[in-house]
Every structure is written in C-alpha cells, then in structure tokens.
Design an enzyme around this catalytic site. Structure first.
Site, PDB file in Angstrom:
ATOM      1  N   GLY A  10      53.224 -79.176   2.826  1.00 13.51           N
ATOM      2  CA  GLY A  10      52.012 -80.001   2.711  1.00 13.51           C
ATOM      3  C   GLY A  10      52.139 -80.962   1.532  1.00 13.51           C
ATOM      4  O   GLY A  10      51.138 -81.322   0.895  1.00 13.51           O
ATOM      5  N   GLN A  14      46.908 -84.753  -0.818  1.00 12.68           N
ATOM      6  CA  GLN A  14      46.321 -85.144  -2.109  1.00 12.68           C
ATOM      7  C   GLN A  14      46.952 -84.354  -3.264  1.00 12.68           C
ATOM      8  O   GLN A  14      47.363 -84.935  -4.265  1.00 12.68           O
ATOM      9  CB  GLN A  14      44.801 -84.913  -2.095  1.00 12.68           C
ATOM     10  CG  GLN A  14      44.116 -85.495  -3.323  1.00 12.68           C
ATOM     11  CD  GLN A  14      42.671 -85.045  -3.492  1.00 12.68           C
ATOM     12  OE1 GLN A  14      42.181 -84.177  -2.775  1.00 12.68           O
ATOM     13  NE2 GLN A  14      41.992 -85.634  -4.455  1.00 12.68           N
ATOM     14  N   ASP A  36      56.491 -81.617   4.965  1.00 14.42           N
ATOM     15  CA  ASP A  36      55.176 -81.894   5.560  1.00 14.42           C
ATOM     16  C   ASP A  36      55.423 -82.256   7.019  1.00 14.42           C
ATOM     17  O   ASP A  36      56.539 -82.599   7.415  1.00 14.42           O
ATOM     18  CB  ASP A  36      54.494 -83.064   4.820  1.00 14.42           C
ATOM     19  CG  ASP A  36      52.970 -83.080   5.003  1.00 14.42           C
ATOM     20  OD1 ASP A  36      52.253 -82.819   4.020  1.00 14.42           O
ATOM     21  OD2 ASP A  36      52.498 -83.352   6.138  1.00 14.42           O
ATOM     22  N   ILE A  37      54.344 -82.239   7.792  1.00 18.01           N
ATOM     23  CA  ILE A  37      54.434 -82.665   9.195  1.00 18.01           C
ATOM     24  C   ILE A  37      54.562 -84.187   9.281  1.00 18.01           C
ATOM     25  O   ILE A  37      55.064 -84.731  10.258  1.00 18.01           O
ATOM     26  CB  ILE A  37      53.199 -82.138   9.971  1.00 18.01           C
ATOM     27  CG1 ILE A  37      53.457 -82.083  11.455  1.00 18.01           C
ATOM     28  CG2 ILE A  37      51.944 -82.904   9.632  1.00 18.01           C
ATOM     29  CD1 ILE A  37      52.451 -81.215  12.214  1.00 18.01           C
ATOM     30  N   ASP A  54      56.656 -78.635  10.708  1.00 14.43           N
ATOM     31  CA  ASP A  54      55.354 -78.169  11.195  1.00 14.43           C
ATOM     32  C   ASP A  54      55.309 -76.676  10.845  1.00 14.43           C
ATOM     33  O   ASP A  54      56.083 -75.889  11.399  1.00 14.43           O
ATOM     34  CB  ASP A  54      55.251 -78.385  12.717  1.00 14.43           C
ATOM     35  CG  ASP A  54      53.928 -77.858  13.265  1.00 14.43           C
ATOM     36  OD1 ASP A  54      53.187 -77.155  12.521  1.00 14.43           O
ATOM     37  OD2 ASP A  54      53.630 -78.129  14.437  1.00 14.43           O
ATOM     38  N   ILE A  55      54.435 -76.300   9.939  1.00 11.06           N
ATOM     39  CA  ILE A  55      54.421 -74.930   9.436  1.00 11.06           C
ATOM     40  C   ILE A  55      54.109 -73.896  10.524  1.00 11.06           C
ATOM     41  O   ILE A  55      54.364 -72.704  10.360  1.00 11.06           O
ATOM     42  CB  ILE A  55      53.460 -74.797   8.221  1.00 11.06           C
ATOM     43  CG1 ILE A  55      53.508 -73.405   7.574  1.00 11.06           C
ATOM     44  CG2 ILE A  55      52.037 -75.156   8.596  1.00 11.06           C
ATOM     45  CD1 ILE A  55      54.851 -72.960   7.116  1.00 11.06           C
ATOM     46  N   TYR A 144      36.488 -73.257   7.349  1.00  9.31           N
ATOM     47  CA  TYR A 144      37.376 -73.396   6.192  1.00  9.31           C
ATOM     48  C   TYR A 144      37.139 -72.259   5.191  1.00  9.31           C
ATOM     49  O   TYR A 144      38.076 -71.606   4.736  1.00  9.31           O
ATOM     50  CB  TYR A 144      37.096 -74.761   5.569  1.00  9.31           C
ATOM     51  CG  TYR A 144      37.868 -75.092   4.316  1.00  9.31           C
ATOM     52  CD1 TYR A 144      39.236 -75.323   4.348  1.00  9.31           C
ATOM     53  CD2 TYR A 144      37.209 -75.214   3.091  1.00  9.31           C
ATOM     54  CE1 TYR A 144      39.933 -75.672   3.193  1.00  9.31           C
ATOM     55  CE2 TYR A 144      37.894 -75.559   1.937  1.00  9.31           C
ATOM     56  CZ  TYR A 144      39.248 -75.780   1.992  1.00  9.31           C
ATOM     57  OH  TYR A 144      39.926 -76.129   0.852  1.00  9.31           O
ATOM     58  N   LYS A 148      39.606 -69.261   4.003  1.00  8.08           N
ATOM     59  CA  LYS A 148      40.007 -69.035   2.606  1.00  8.08           C
ATOM     60  C   LYS A 148      39.695 -67.604   2.181  1.00  8.08           C
ATOM     61  O   LYS A 148      40.461 -66.981   1.461  1.00  8.08           O
ATOM     62  CB  LYS A 148      39.307 -70.047   1.681  1.00  8.08           C
ATOM     63  CG  LYS A 148      39.806 -71.486   1.848  1.00  8.08           C
ATOM     64  CD  LYS A 148      41.271 -71.620   1.484  1.00  8.08           C
ATOM     65  CE  LYS A 148      41.752 -73.068   1.558  1.00  8.08           C
ATOM     66  NZ  LYS A 148      43.207 -73.192   1.405  1.00  8.08           N
TER      67      LYS A 148
HETATM   68  P1  NAD Z   1      45.460 -82.643   2.192  1.00  9.23           P
HETATM   69  O1  NAD Z   1      44.728 -82.643   3.478  1.00  9.23           O
HETATM   70  O2  NAD Z   1      45.422 -83.839   1.344  1.00  9.23           O
HETATM   71  O3  NAD Z   1      46.992 -82.277   2.449  1.00  9.23           O
HETATM   72  C1  NAD Z   1      47.387 -81.295   3.378  1.00  9.23           C
HETATM   73  C2  NAD Z   1      48.756 -81.670   3.888  1.00  9.23           C
HETATM   74  O4  NAD Z   1      49.129 -80.697   4.864  1.00  9.23           O
HETATM   75  C3  NAD Z   1      48.784 -83.043   4.576  1.00  9.23           C
HETATM   76  O5  NAD Z   1      49.780 -83.863   4.004  1.00  9.23           O
HETATM   77  C4  NAD Z   1      49.114 -82.713   6.031  1.00  9.23           C
HETATM   78  O6  NAD Z   1      49.954 -83.673   6.670  1.00  9.23           O
HETATM   79  C5  NAD Z   1      49.826 -81.376   5.872  1.00  9.23           C
HETATM   80  N1  NAD Z   1      49.818 -80.618   7.124  1.00  9.23           N
HETATM   81  C6  NAD Z   1      48.799 -80.517   8.028  1.00  9.23           C
HETATM   82  N2  NAD Z   1      49.189 -79.780   9.074  1.00  9.23           N
HETATM   83  C7  NAD Z   1      50.477 -79.407   8.829  1.00  9.23           C
HETATM   84  C8  NAD Z   1      51.423 -78.639   9.543  1.00  9.23           C
HETATM   85  N3  NAD Z   1      51.136 -78.118  10.755  1.00  9.23           N
HETATM   86  N4  NAD Z   1      52.647 -78.445   9.007  1.00  9.23           N
HETATM   87  C9  NAD Z   1      52.951 -78.991   7.796  1.00  9.23           C
HETATM   88  N5  NAD Z   1      52.101 -79.747   7.077  1.00  9.23           N
HETATM   89  C10 NAD Z   1      50.871 -79.947   7.589  1.00  9.23           C
HETATM   90  O7  NAD Z   1      44.973 -81.363   1.373  1.00  9.23           O
HETATM   91  P2  NAD Z   1      44.986 -81.126  -0.205  1.00  9.23           P
HETATM   92  O8  NAD Z   1      43.721 -81.656  -0.740  1.00  9.23           O
HETATM   93  O9  NAD Z   1      46.284 -81.571  -0.766  1.00  9.23           O
HETATM   94  O10 NAD Z   1      44.853 -79.538  -0.220  1.00  9.23           O
HETATM   95  C11 NAD Z   1      45.983 -78.689  -0.328  1.00  9.23           C
HETATM   96  C12 NAD Z   1      45.482 -77.257  -0.377  1.00  9.23           C
HETATM   97  O11 NAD Z   1      44.565 -77.109  -1.472  1.00  9.23           O
HETATM   98  C13 NAD Z   1      44.710 -76.804   0.866  1.00  9.23           C
HETATM   99  O12 NAD Z   1      44.968 -75.444   1.085  1.00  9.23           O
HETATM  100  C14 NAD Z   1      43.259 -76.964   0.464  1.00  9.23           C
HETATM  101  O13 NAD Z   1      42.435 -76.097   1.152  1.00  9.23           O
HETATM  102  C15 NAD Z   1      43.323 -76.607  -1.005  1.00  9.23           C
HETATM  103  N6  NAD Z   1      42.191 -77.166  -1.747  1.00  9.23           N
HETATM  104  C16 NAD Z   1      42.059 -78.509  -1.943  1.00  9.23           C
HETATM  105  C17 NAD Z   1      40.967 -79.005  -2.632  1.00  9.23           C
HETATM  106  C18 NAD Z   1      40.774 -80.473  -2.850  1.00  9.23           C
HETATM  107  O14 NAD Z   1      39.698 -80.881  -3.362  1.00  9.23           O
HETATM  108  N7  NAD Z   1      41.742 -81.328  -2.536  1.00  9.23           N
HETATM  109  C19 NAD Z   1      40.001 -78.115  -3.137  1.00  9.23           C
HETATM  110  C20 NAD Z   1      40.151 -76.743  -2.891  1.00  9.23           C
HETATM  111  C21 NAD Z   1      41.276 -76.269  -2.220  1.00  9.23           C
HETATM  112  N1  SER Z   2      37.582 -80.230  -1.695  1.00  6.59           N
HETATM  113  C1  SER Z   2      37.641 -79.232  -0.686  1.00  6.59           C
HETATM  114  C2  SER Z   2      36.800 -79.623   0.480  1.00  6.59           C
HETATM  115  O1  SER Z   2      35.835 -80.327   0.266  1.00  6.59           O
HETATM  116  C3  SER Z   2      37.131 -77.907  -1.250  1.00  6.59           C
HETATM  117  O2  SER Z   2      37.992 -76.921  -0.896  1.00  6.59           O
HETATM  118  O3  SER Z   2      37.083 -79.225   1.564  1.00  6.59           O
END
Ligand code: NAD
Ligand code: SER
Length: 317
Positions: A10, A14, A36-37, A54-55, A144, A148
């Site tokens: 992934g 972000q 990443d995918i 693809d995970i 979601y 979690k």
């Molecule tokens: P994001 O959506 O920006 O990135 C997720 C990545 O996973 C994407 O690049 C997507 O292409 C990739 N992905 C989706 N399906 C896939 C697959 N089948 N195989 C491989 N890759 C795949 O998410 P993020 O904000 O970077 O979040 C990362 C982790 O942190 C997640 O578990 C999210 O729940 C957690 N998180 C994020 C936040 C936040 O505010 N950004 C807050 C709490 C928790």
């Molecule tokens: N920033 C994330 C969301 O809004 C919290 O896990 O989904």
C-alpha cells in the site's frame, strides 16, 4: 547498517508515500521494497525497488517476500471509512484478508516483524468521546471500524498464541501534503488546503463543530518508526496503541487557514460522512503510548497549518 529488508504494502497511498521515503533513509533504498496494486509517486518509484502486488494474491506476496528476502512488513493496503461504506464486501475482504495473509507469513517464520495500522474508527457511538481511554467500550458501527476492531483482536491473538512481533497504532485522521488522502471521513482536513490555495474557498462535508482527533504526517511517521524500533519488552499492548496529536473542528482549521489566506471562505454541507464522524471520539488519551515507548507529539493545529501552507504553496506556484 540495519540488515533488515522491509516490504511496504500500500506504498502508493497517503501514508505509504511518506513512510517509504522515511524507511529508505533508515534502511537504505535497496532494502525498502515498495508495493501496491497501482504505481506510486515518482520519488517512490525512482529511489528503490517497487513491486506490483494485489495483496489478495497470497502466492504473489510469498514470491515477493522470497525474492527480496523480506524480514519486516508494513501493511497499509485497506479501504478507508467512507469508501468501505460504499463497498461493504470489498472493505471487509480487503481489510481482513490482507492482514491474515501477512500474519500467516509471520507464523510460518518467513518474516519476523509486522506493522499494521488501526484507527480511531475502532471506537463507536457508545464510547466516551472526550479523552477516550485505551481500554473502553468499543462498538464501532462502520465496516471500516469493525474491520479495524477485528484486526486488533487478530494481532493480539497472533502475538499471544504464536509469539508474532506485531505492532500497531490507532491513527487519528492524518494530514499531509505529499499524497492525497484515500477516501476517509477526515479527508476534508487535507482537501481544505488544496482548495484554499486553488480557489480561495472550500465546502466542508462535515459540519462546522465536528471535532475529531487529528495528527500531522511527520508525527504519525515518527510514532510509527519509534514504535517499530522500540525494544520488544516495551511494547506491552499488542492490539493497538492510542496515539494523539491535536483535535480540531472544521471551523477551527478554517480560521487557521484564513490567517495565511485572508480571503479564504468556508461553507458547510454535511453528507453521509457526517454520521461516521459523529460516531468517533473527539479527543484521545494516549498516556500508555507515552509511558511504554515515550511517545510525544510535536505539531499542534497552528504549526501543522503553517508547515502545510509552506509546502503546498511551492506545489501550486
Ligand atoms: P490510502 O487509501 O491512501 O492508501 C492505501 C493504498 O492501498 C492505496 O495506494 C491503494 O492503491 C492500496 N491498495 C488498495 N487495494 C490494494 C490491494 N488489493 N493490494 C495492494 N494495495 C492495495 O490509505 P492511507 O491513508 O495511506 O492508510 C493506510 C493505512 O492506515 C490503512 O490501513 C488505514 O486504515 C490506516 N489509517 C489511515 C488514516 C488516515 O487518516 N490516512 C487514519 C487511520 C488509519
Ligand atoms: N482517516 C481515516 C478515515 O477517515 C480514519 O481511520 O477513514
């Protein structure tokens, strides 16, 4: 030089965009495999190995781990809160199967350490919403949040039953400038900067007084790395740690943005994400992270907005 090789799953998202670059600075570019995918930002693609993955494809995951002799995995692939509500089945399958694929790799001894992020979404409407403690009522009412919470249980189970060194943080909403957020309820707090700089106005999809726990990405990356580098005996919670940065509402961040762009105008039109936000805490108690592995945030609302503005102004010039 650390001899570990890290796989980030992934890495195009972000968090992954920032985390990959930070891990490459620590472990060396060749020892941090981004995957990443979809393809990643140019700086990720150009500074070290990238594998399309693809995970859900467990055989391909094993192939990449063997090829690069991976010893640690950071699993970031997931559907976030708002997107998962629109695609319940994919949200549940992706968020759960990705974790079981990675934990099972650790169980058969192929990798020795796992990082998997949880979220403030593990809490729900019956959780005390101010200064939410580590241990409290947890009845999440989103796909979601349920994924979690289940993920946290699995992490603790694999640690207790099989001795897996799995570590986790319940991130608040994250704010960053390198990559766009991926479909969460807190995304407004990133969109506001881009729209303020592009057009001088933004319509928030959360109401003006919706206070949520938030954190600036440099703090989130530092928390992640400090947790992962801490001696194992300091990590006493193997489900996931509460961590806090700063809490604010849309009207509070709008007022701070206005200090940098005086003509900025914010309007409010709540959509379906309002109900998700209303089910989450307003502030988080992270005393145990502070006690166990010396966590301390640095950025508050004003310093975060200042830094976001400085970086994004360069992008929009
Ligand atoms: P994001 O959506 O920006 O990135 C997720 C990545 O996973 C994407 O690049 C997507 O292409 C990739 N992905 C989706 N399906 C896939 C697959 N089948 N195989 C491989 N890759 C795949 O998410 P993020 O904000 O970077 O979040 C990362 C982790 O942190 C997640 O578990 C999210 O729940 C957690 N998180 C994020 C936040 C936040 O505010 N950004 C807050 C709490 C928790
Ligand atoms: N920033 C994330 C969301 O809004 C919290 O896990 O989904």
């Amino acid at each position: 030089m650390n001899k570990d090789t890290v796989l980030i799953i992934g890495a195009s998202g972000q968090i992954g965009t920032d985390l990959t670059m930070n891990l490459r600075a620590i472990y060396g570019d060749a020892h941090v495999v981004a995957s990443d995918i979809k393809s990643a930002a140019p700086e990720v693609m150009e500074t070290g190995p990238f594998e399309q993955l693809d995970i859900m494809d467990e055989a391909r995951l094993h192939e990449i781990v063997d090829k690069h002799k991976v010893t640690q995995i950071y699993l970031l692939a997931a559907l976030l809160s708002a997107t998962a509500e629109k695609n319940i089945e994919l949200g549940w399958n992706l968020n759960m199967r990705s974790l079981s694929h990675v934990l099972d790799l650790a169980r058969v001894g192929k990798i020795k350490k796992v990082y998997w992020p949880s979220s403030i979404a593990v809490f729900g409407p019956s959780t005390p919403s101010i200064n939410t403690p580590q241990y409290t009522v947890m009845e999440p009412n989103t796909v979601y949040g349920i994924s979690k919470q289940a993920g946290e249980r699995w992490c603790e189970y694999y640690n207790q039953k099989f001795g897996i060194d799995v570590r986790s943080i319940r991130y608040p909403g994250l704010i960053s400038w390198k990559a766009q957020p991926g479909g969460g309820t807190t995304d407004y707090a990133v969109h506001i900067f881009h729209e303020a700089l592009k057009s001088g106005k933004y319509e928030s999809f959360l109401s003006e007084k919706t206070t949520l726990p938030m954190m600036y990405m440099p703090d989130a990356i530092r928390a992640t790395l400090e947790l992962m580098e801490a001696p194992a005996e300091k990590i006493k919670i193997r489900s996931s740690y509460n961590v806090a940065g700063t809490s604010f509402s849309p009207e509070e961040i709008a007022a701070e943005v206005k200090k940098h762009i005086p003509h900025f105008e914010m309007t409010y039109k709540s959509d379906e994400r309002q109900a998700i936000a209303d089910s989450w805490p307003q502030s988080i108690n992270d005393n145990l992270a502070r006690e166990h592995w010396d966590w301390k945030h640095e950025y508050d609302l004003a310093t975060m907005v200042e830094d976001m503005m400085q970086n994004l102004k360069k992008q929009y010039k």
